[in-house]
Design a protein around this motif. Structure first.
Motif, mmCIF file in Angstrom:
data_model
loop_
_atom_site.group_PDB
_atom_site.id
_atom_site.type_symbol
_atom_site.label_atom_id
_atom_site.label_comp_id
_atom_site.label_asym_id
_atom_site.label_seq_id
_atom_site.Cartn_x
_atom_site.Cartn_y
_atom_site.Cartn_z
ATOM 1 N N PRO A 259 11.161 -49.058 59.000
ATOM 2 C CA PRO A 259 10.504 -50.278 59.487
ATOM 3 C C PRO A 259 9.250 -50.633 58.704
ATOM 4 N N GLU A 260 8.498 -49.620 58.287
ATOM 5 C CA GLU A 260 7.267 -49.869 57.538
ATOM 6 C C GLU A 260 7.565 -50.525 56.191
ATOM 7 N N HIS A 261 8.638 -50.098 55.558
ATOM 8 C CA HIS A 261 9.038 -50.665 54.267
ATOM 9 C C HIS A 261 9.464 -52.119 54.426
ATOM 10 N N VAL A 262 10.210 -52.400 55.471
ATOM 11 C CA VAL A 262 10.666 -53.770 55.739
ATOM 12 C C VAL A 262 9.482 -54.699 55.987
ATOM 13 N N VAL A 263 8.571 -54.260 56.830
ATOM 14 C CA VAL A 263 7.427 -55.114 57.185
ATOM 15 C C VAL A 263 6.486 -55.286 55.998
ATOM 16 N N ALA A 264 6.384 -54.274 55.146
ATOM 17 C CA ALA A 264 5.576 -54.416 53.933
ATOM 18 C C ALA A 264 6.140 -55.527 53.046
ATOM 19 N N GLU A 265 7.464 -55.621 52.971
ATOM 20 C CA GLU A 265 8.076 -56.706 52.196
ATOM 21 C C GLU A 265 7.772 -58.065 52.819
ATOM 22 N N ILE A 266 7.891 -58.155 54.137
ATOM 23 C CA ILE A 266 7.571 -59.412 54.822
ATOM 24 C C ILE A 266 6.138 -59.835 54.522
ATOM 25 N N GLU A 267 5.217 -58.889 54.628
ATOM 26 C CA GLU A 267 3.804 -59.204 54.374
ATOM 27 C C GLU A 267 3.585 -59.650 52.928
ATOM 28 N N HIS A 268 4.286 -59.025 51.999
ATOM 29 C CA HIS A 268 4.155 -59.413 50.592
ATOM 30 C C HIS A 268 4.570 -60.864 50.386
ATOM 31 N N HIS A 269 5.717 -61.239 50.928
ATOM 32 C CA HIS A 269 6.212 -62.604 50.727
ATOM 33 C C HIS A 269 5.333 -63.631 51.439
ATOM 34 N N ASN A 274 3.484 -67.716 50.770
ATOM 35 C CA ASN A 274 3.243 -68.452 52.012
ATOM 36 C C ASN A 274 4.555 -68.753 52.745
ATOM 37 N N ILE A 275 5.472 -67.805 52.680
ATOM 38 C CA ILE A 275 6.760 -67.930 53.353
ATOM 39 C C ILE A 275 6.642 -67.422 54.786
ATOM 40 N N ARG A 276 7.199 -68.188 55.715
ATOM 41 C CA ARG A 276 7.165 -67.801 57.128
ATOM 42 C C ARG A 276 8.565 -67.681 57.726
ATOM 43 N N ASN A 277 9.577 -68.047 56.951
ATOM 44 C CA ASN A 277 10.955 -68.008 57.432
ATOM 45 C C ASN A 277 11.765 -66.998 56.621
ATOM 46 N N PHE A 278 12.527 -66.170 57.330
ATOM 47 C CA PHE A 278 13.304 -65.129 56.668
ATOM 48 C C PHE A 278 14.723 -65.108 57.203
ATOM 49 N N SER A 279 15.664 -64.900 56.289
ATOM 50 C CA SER A 279 17.061 -64.722 56.667
ATOM 51 C C SER A 279 17.439 -63.270 56.423
ATOM 52 N N PHE A 280 17.626 -62.518 57.504
ATOM 53 C CA PHE A 280 18.037 -61.119 57.365
ATOM 54 C C PHE A 280 19.509 -61.124 56.946
ATOM 55 N N ASN A 281 19.782 -60.715 55.711
ATOM 56 C CA ASN A 281 21.138 -60.796 55.164
ATOM 57 C C ASN A 281 21.983 -59.559 55.432
ATOM 58 N N LYS A 302 1.030 -56.550 64.102
ATOM 59 C CA LYS A 302 0.327 -57.153 62.978
ATOM 60 C C LYS A 302 0.148 -58.662 63.131
ATOM 61 N N LYS A 303 0.688 -59.200 64.246
ATOM 62 C CA LYS A 303 0.566 -60.632 64.524
ATOM 63 C C LYS A 303 1.087 -61.482 63.365
ATOM 64 N N LEU A 304 2.255 -61.098 62.858
ATOM 65 C CA LEU A 304 2.872 -61.849 61.764
ATOM 66 C C LEU A 304 3.607 -63.057 62.336
ATOM 67 N N ASP A 305 3.162 -64.227 61.969
ATOM 68 C CA ASP A 305 3.734 -65.469 62.487
ATOM 69 C C ASP A 305 4.930 -65.870 61.634
ATOM 70 N N ILE A 306 6.106 -65.336 61.986
ATOM 71 C CA ILE A 306 7.311 -65.596 61.203
ATOM 72 C C ILE A 306 8.459 -65.993 62.128
ATOM 73 N N LYS A 307 9.506 -66.535 61.499
ATOM 74 C CA LYS A 307 10.769 -66.795 62.188
ATOM 75 C C LYS A 307 11.883 -66.160 61.364
ATOM 76 N N TRP A 308 12.841 -65.588 62.057
ATOM 77 C CA TRP A 308 13.933 -64.956 61.348
ATOM 78 C C TRP A 308 15.213 -64.975 62.165
#
Length: 368
Positions: A259-269, A274-281, A302-308
């Motif tokens: 999970p830490e690796h996944v969230v680190a990628e989200i934070e990077h993008h 400035n991406i807030r939308n993600f498609s989990f493939n 982490k209060k990450l404001d995203i949609k997926w």
């Protein structure tokens, strides 16, 4: 129009490897396979030039020709005719692509293939070989995984096929090439003259490979406006072995990133683009419920404001509480494959593990 398509090919300095995605494939998202391979190659010290010709061509053609990326149009065209149709509709663009690829200084050209574009890629590769036989042409992706697909490739157009996960075998091929070692005998690499399967060894610890950073892509080529998204993989493989599905044969066994690796990628993008939308493939996001819940916990903490959104398998141990936490963490869409309302059919095609009562117990909380 053509200048916009070929700017990178004309102006980019010499690199070690050239990676290409050709048409047709609707460019909603950057091609994730190419992104992973490119990032891994760079992590080994080699420079990469990447051209998503598919996206560039789509975004720079007129509305009438855009229909050839519509699945409702493509599905009515016999696959062998796709090459001729695209040669007819895009003669100047394809000719310019072939000429520039043949003239570029990179000795290795890798094509990402799928079931729609493999014949187009084969034609382009053959034409490159006719103009510059010194080019080392490599095909990878699901479009060349099966023997019958490889046999449909024009003889002599491809030197090697990467079978299965491409990061490590392709990187080894590149490394061997530049160090003057043999290109034969690499696990996951077969030559164009071979018929036998030679799948690469699955990467069991997905945290050991760097996540894609998409720096070679022009992200304006994908999606639309505020809905622009990036693809992301939390896992590879599937926990099911449905008889009608080939994905588990290509991608298994099931493995999930930390999970830490996944969230680190989200934070990077988020920070970089400035991406807030993600498609989990993923084939399914809920193969490991504990890790899925931990991903959600980290996003919330982490209060990450995203949609997926993601695909999921119907399973009876997926609780209402977890679904609520997924929603709180930004999940807006879950696509379930129900496949059939018949217990008898489900038993035949899904190995009798996800029967109706399990599906109902999984789907009922969604209604709540």
């Amino acid at each position: 129009m053509k200048k916009a398509i070929f700017t990178s090919l004309r102006e980019a300095p010499s690199q070690h490897v050239l990676l290409v995605m050709v048409h047709p494939w609707y460019p909603l998202l950057p091609p994730l396979g190419l992104a992973y391979v490119s990032r891994f190659i760079r992590s080994k010290g080699y420079n990469v030039l990447l051209l998503d010709f598919n996206a560039k061509l789509y975004n720079n053609c007129d509305p009438e020709r855009k229909k050839f990326w519509d699945i409702s149009t493509i599905s009515r065209i016999p696959y062998p005719q796709l090459v001729e149709i695209f040669k007819e509709k895009f003669p100047e663009e394809i000719e310019t692509l072939i000429s520039l690829l043949a003239e570029r200084p990179e000795p290795i050209i890798g094509f990402s293939t799928n079931y729609l574009n493999v014949k187009v890629a084969s034609y382009i590769a053959r034409m490159i070989k006719e103009r510059n036989s010194d080019k080392l042409i490599v095909f990878g992706g699901p479009g060349c995984f099966w023997e019958h697909d490889r046999k449909s490739v024009i003889p002599g157009s491809v030197d090697f096929f990467v079978i299965g996960e491409g990061e490590k075998p392709f990187a080894e091929l590149v490394d061997n090439f530049y160090k003057g070692r043999s290109l034969e005998g690499i696990i996951g690499i077969i030559s164009s003259s071979e018929d036998k399967q030679g799948r690469s060894s699955p990467i069991m610890n997905l945290d050991e490979i760097p996540f894609p950073d998409f720096r070679e892509f022009d992200l304006k080529d994908y999606g639309c406006g505020e809905a622009r998204a990036l693809p992301l993989l939390t896992s590879r493989g599937c926990i099911s072995k449905c008889s009608f599905c080939v994905d588990h044969m290509m991608c298994n066994p099931f493995r999930m990133r930390s999970p830490e690796h996944v969230v680190a990628e989200i934070e990077h993008h988020m920070k970089e683009y400035n991406i807030r939308n993600f498609s989990f493939n993923d084939l399914l996001c809920n193969g490991d419920l504990k890790k899925l819940e931990r991903i959600c916990d980290l996003i919330i903490e982490k209060k990450l404001d995203i949609k997926w959104g993601s695909y999921a398998v119907a399973r009876g141990d997926m609780s209402l509480e977890l679904l609520q936490k997924m929603k709180q963490a930004g999940c807006t869409t879950i696509c379930y494959g129900i496949e059939s309302g018949s217990n008898r059919v489900l038993k035949m095609i899904m190995g009798c593990i996800f029967l109706n009562h399990l599906m109902l117990s999984s789907l009922f909380p969604l209604k709540n």
